[in-house]
Design an enzyme around this catalytic site. Structure first.
Site, PDB file in Angstrom:
ATOM      1  N   LYS A 106      -5.988  -0.772  11.268  1.00  0.00           N
ATOM      2  CA  LYS A 106      -5.834  -0.232   9.899  1.00  0.00           C
ATOM      3  C   LYS A 106      -7.079   0.684   9.781  1.00  0.00           C
ATOM      4  CE  LYS A 106      -3.795  -1.536   6.067  1.00  0.00           C
ATOM      5  NZ  LYS A 106      -2.454  -2.027   5.880  1.00  0.00           N
TER       6      LYS A 106
HETATM    7  P1  NAD Z   1       0.504   1.489  -4.465  1.00  0.00           P
HETATM    8  O1  NAD Z   1      -0.527   2.355  -4.560  1.00  0.00           O
HETATM    9  O2  NAD Z   1       1.838   2.264  -4.485  1.00  0.00           O
HETATM   10  O3  NAD Z   1       0.520   0.637  -5.657  1.00  0.00           O
HETATM   11  C1  NAD Z   1      -0.384  -0.249  -6.175  1.00  0.00           C
HETATM   12  C2  NAD Z   1      -0.037  -0.743  -7.475  1.00  0.00           C
HETATM   13  O4  NAD Z   1      -0.852  -1.687  -7.873  1.00  0.00           O
HETATM   14  C3  NAD Z   1      -0.278   0.264  -8.620  1.00  0.00           C
HETATM   15  O5  NAD Z   1       0.866   0.006  -9.496  1.00  0.00           O
HETATM   16  C4  NAD Z   1      -1.643  -0.278  -9.209  1.00  0.00           C
HETATM   17  O6  NAD Z   1      -1.653   0.311 -10.521  1.00  0.00           O
HETATM   18  C5  NAD Z   1      -1.365  -1.530  -9.131  1.00  0.00           C
HETATM   19  N1  NAD Z   1      -2.851  -2.118  -9.187  1.00  0.00           N
HETATM   20  C6  NAD Z   1      -4.119  -2.002  -8.627  1.00  0.00           C
HETATM   21  N2  NAD Z   1      -5.166  -2.717  -9.132  1.00  0.00           N
HETATM   22  C7  NAD Z   1      -4.459  -3.725  -9.762  1.00  0.00           C
HETATM   23  C8  NAD Z   1      -5.193  -4.721 -10.638  1.00  0.00           C
HETATM   24  N3  NAD Z   1      -6.310  -5.099 -10.522  1.00  0.00           N
HETATM   25  N4  NAD Z   1      -4.182  -5.485 -11.105  1.00  0.00           N
HETATM   26  C9  NAD Z   1      -2.662  -5.073 -11.484  1.00  0.00           C
HETATM   27  N5  NAD Z   1      -2.371  -3.933 -10.686  1.00  0.00           N
HETATM   28  C10 NAD Z   1      -3.148  -3.360  -9.992  1.00  0.00           C
HETATM   29  O7  NAD Z   1       0.499   0.465  -3.076  1.00  0.00           O
HETATM   30  P2  NAD Z   1       1.560  -0.305  -2.550  1.00  0.00           P
HETATM   31  O8  NAD Z   1       1.885   0.511  -1.246  1.00  0.00           O
HETATM   32  O9  NAD Z   1       2.667  -0.807  -3.257  1.00  0.00           O
HETATM   33  O10 NAD Z   1       0.632  -1.310  -1.909  1.00  0.00           O
HETATM   34  C11 NAD Z   1       0.526  -2.838  -2.710  1.00  0.00           C
HETATM   35  C12 NAD Z   1      -0.106  -3.804  -1.811  1.00  0.00           C
HETATM   36  O11 NAD Z   1       0.830  -3.947  -0.927  1.00  0.00           O
HETATM   37  C13 NAD Z   1      -1.415  -3.662  -1.064  1.00  0.00           C
HETATM   38  O12 NAD Z   1      -1.984  -4.523  -0.671  1.00  0.00           O
HETATM   39  C14 NAD Z   1      -0.793  -2.875   0.344  1.00  0.00           C
HETATM   40  O13 NAD Z   1      -1.896  -3.339   1.326  1.00  0.00           O
HETATM   41  C15 NAD Z   1       0.487  -3.833   0.555  1.00  0.00           C
HETATM   42  N6  NAD Z   1       1.378  -3.457   1.701  1.00  0.00           N
HETATM   43  C16 NAD Z   1       1.897  -2.304   1.293  1.00  0.00           C
HETATM   44  C17 NAD Z   1       2.967  -1.891   2.079  1.00  0.00           C
HETATM   45  C18 NAD Z   1       3.476  -0.571   1.965  1.00  0.00           C
HETATM   46  O14 NAD Z   1       4.567  -0.299   2.851  1.00  0.00           O
HETATM   47  N7  NAD Z   1       3.272   0.247   0.989  1.00  0.00           N
HETATM   48  C19 NAD Z   1       3.271  -2.601   3.505  1.00  0.00           C
HETATM   49  C20 NAD Z   1       2.667  -3.976   3.362  1.00  0.00           C
HETATM   50  C21 NAD Z   1       1.824  -4.310   2.722  1.00  0.00           C
END
Ligand code: NAD
Length: 417
Positions: A106
């Site tokens: 990561k």
């Molecule tokens: P992203 O940046 O597209 O979305 C994150 C969302 O969370 C946004 O809507 C933001 O406004 C919201 N957010 C941030 N802080 C917040 C809070 N305190 N309360 C409520 N909402 C909040 O990111 P993503 O790619 O959707 O990733 C989200 C999570 O999923 C992360 O933990 C990431 O590590 C995990 N993840 C993502 C992927 C992927 O393929 N994108 C894969 C596995 C895990």
């Protein structure tokens, strides 16, 4: 444990919890609690106004026993060494629990990308790619998107790497745009695995996701795609939120309209015919299914007693602290752990890499069918272990499955003088 748990300590606590159910020596387990190496570097870029800015950046390569290091790159002001180490460890166990041939890595840059122009972010990404170049490669370490990074950043990473190496190597990063070697189905993949994990969990509990009420914290890539796909199955998405707060409609939100509203206004707030609610209100709603899909430590020890959902499917990585997890287990809440539920992203990244290596593209139907097979088989394997052991919850059972696979690969490699 403190409410704002150090995510690296959370990871180590999860491994310790599983160790009681494993026939593995403490010496071997100790290896699995620390990264093999961490790159920590400074990136300096010229701002558009000619001034210089300096950023702290990291890449952790946690374990490579099962294959190349694999994991995303995060752009967020909160990025730090402990977080990156934890996220890289979770990738090891995620790849192992769904049985794809990768280790875990990561990376991230401590930056708030909203404060920088596209050309500044391009310079920053290329500066990071220059630092990463000796450590990454199609067979070594393969970055991907994470919070606040996407196809654009992956295309820049690939282009920098290929230019410096004087080669074409599309498999050096995944999550690229289709015309830069990306895979059909990648953007929706993590939300799709969250939907599949929820569907399998409800089936296992003799319930139907089509009759469920659902609340989702975080409306980015993962949360919004999970909302769309669960809505397609007939589930009622009653509340969703982003960092500025949430919206609630007990009779079920129009998911497509909420997504359009967020795209047009930049926030969910003010979407027609909804009540506003805070993130803590959302996390404690009395719903059938809760999906935390924002960041780590959303559900803490102080919040957990108020969680009223029957089932939690973790879209985010590490959204429940270990102390909160214990409380939820006591309360009889079923938690489908992140390392399985959000593994769709890395699984389709793996398919993207396979397509890049074969120089042959799959159809979206093939990608989605293979993803469904991987997630349902992993869920069946998890339940089998959970039912065959005294593990207290699905998370510990998932770590038992994953650690056994990593240890087995390590031991089969034999010793090195
Ligand atoms: P992203 O940046 O597209 O979305 C994150 C969302 O969370 C946004 O809507 C933001 O406004 C919201 N957010 C941030 N802080 C917040 C809070 N305190 N309360 C409520 N909402 C909040 O990111 P993503 O790619 O959707 O990733 C989200 C999570 O999923 C992360 O933990 C990431 O590590 C995990 N993840 C993502 C992927 C992927 O393929 N994108 C894969 C596995 C895990």
């Amino acid at each position: 444990m403190a409410d704002h748990a150090n995510p690296f300590e959370s990871l180590q606590a999860q491994i310790d919890d599983a160790s009681a159910y494993l026939d593995v020596g403490d010496d071997v387990l100790e290896r699995l609690k620390h990264p093999e190496r961490v790159l920590e570097t400074n990136l300096s870029i010229e701002r558009d106004d000619g001034s210089l800015d300096v950023f702290r950046a990291y890449r952790s390569q946690f374990n490579g026993d099962r294959g190349p290091y694999k994991g995303g790159i995060r752009y967020h002001p909160g990025v730090n060494r402990a977080e990156v180490k934890a996220l890289s460890g979770w990738m090891v166990y995620k790849c192992a629990v769904v049985d794809i041939p990768y280790g875990g890595g990561k990376g991230g840059i401590a930056v708030d990308p909203r404060e920088y122009s596209a050309s500044e972010l391009e310079r920053l990404t290329r500066a990071f790619a220059v630092e990463l170049r000796p450590f990454i490669g199609e067979n070594q370490d393969i970055p991907a998107p994470d919070v606040n990074t996407g196809q654009r950043e992956m295309n820049w990473l690939k282009d920098t790497y290929e230019t410096l190496e004087n080669t074409t190597a599309p498999g050096v990063v995944t999550g690229k745009a289709i015309d830069s070697g990306g895979s059909a189905g990648r953007v929706a993949a993590t939300g799709r695995s969250v939907m599949l994990a929820a569907r399998e969990a409800f089936d296992w509990l003799d319930r139907d996701l089509a009759d469920a009420t659902v609340a989702i914290q975080g409306y980015g890539n993962v949360g919004s795609q999970a909302a769309r796909l669960i809505d397609d199955l007939g589930g009622d998405i009653v509340a969703v939120s982003d960092s500025s707060g949430g919206i609630y409609d007990p009779s079920g939100l129009a998911v497509g309209g909420a997504t359009d509203h967020k795209r047009e206004t930049g926030s969910l707030a003010g979407y027609a015919n909804t009540e506003s609610l805070t993130n803590d209100d959302l996390l404690t709603l009395d719903v059938d299914l809760l999906i935390p899909a924002a960041l780590e430590n959303a559900i803490t020890e102080s919040l957990a007693p108020d969680v009223a959902a029957d089932v939690i499917v973790e879209g985010a990585n590490g959204p429940i602290t270990p102390a909160a997890d214990d409380i939820l287990t006591e309360q009889g809440v079923y938690v489908v752990p992140d390392i399985l539920a959000n593994a769709g992203g890395v699984t389709v990244s793996y398919f993207e890499w396979v397509q890049n290596r074969q120089r042959f593209s799959w159809t979206e139907d093939r990608v989605n069918d293979e993803l469904e097979r991987v997630i349902t088989e992993a869920f069946d394997g998890l339940v089998e272990t959970y039912e065959a052991t005294d593990t207290p919850n699905l998370r510990t059972a998932a770590y038992v499955v994953a650690i056994q696979r990593v240890v087995s690969a390590f031991q089969q490699g034999g010793s090195w003088p």
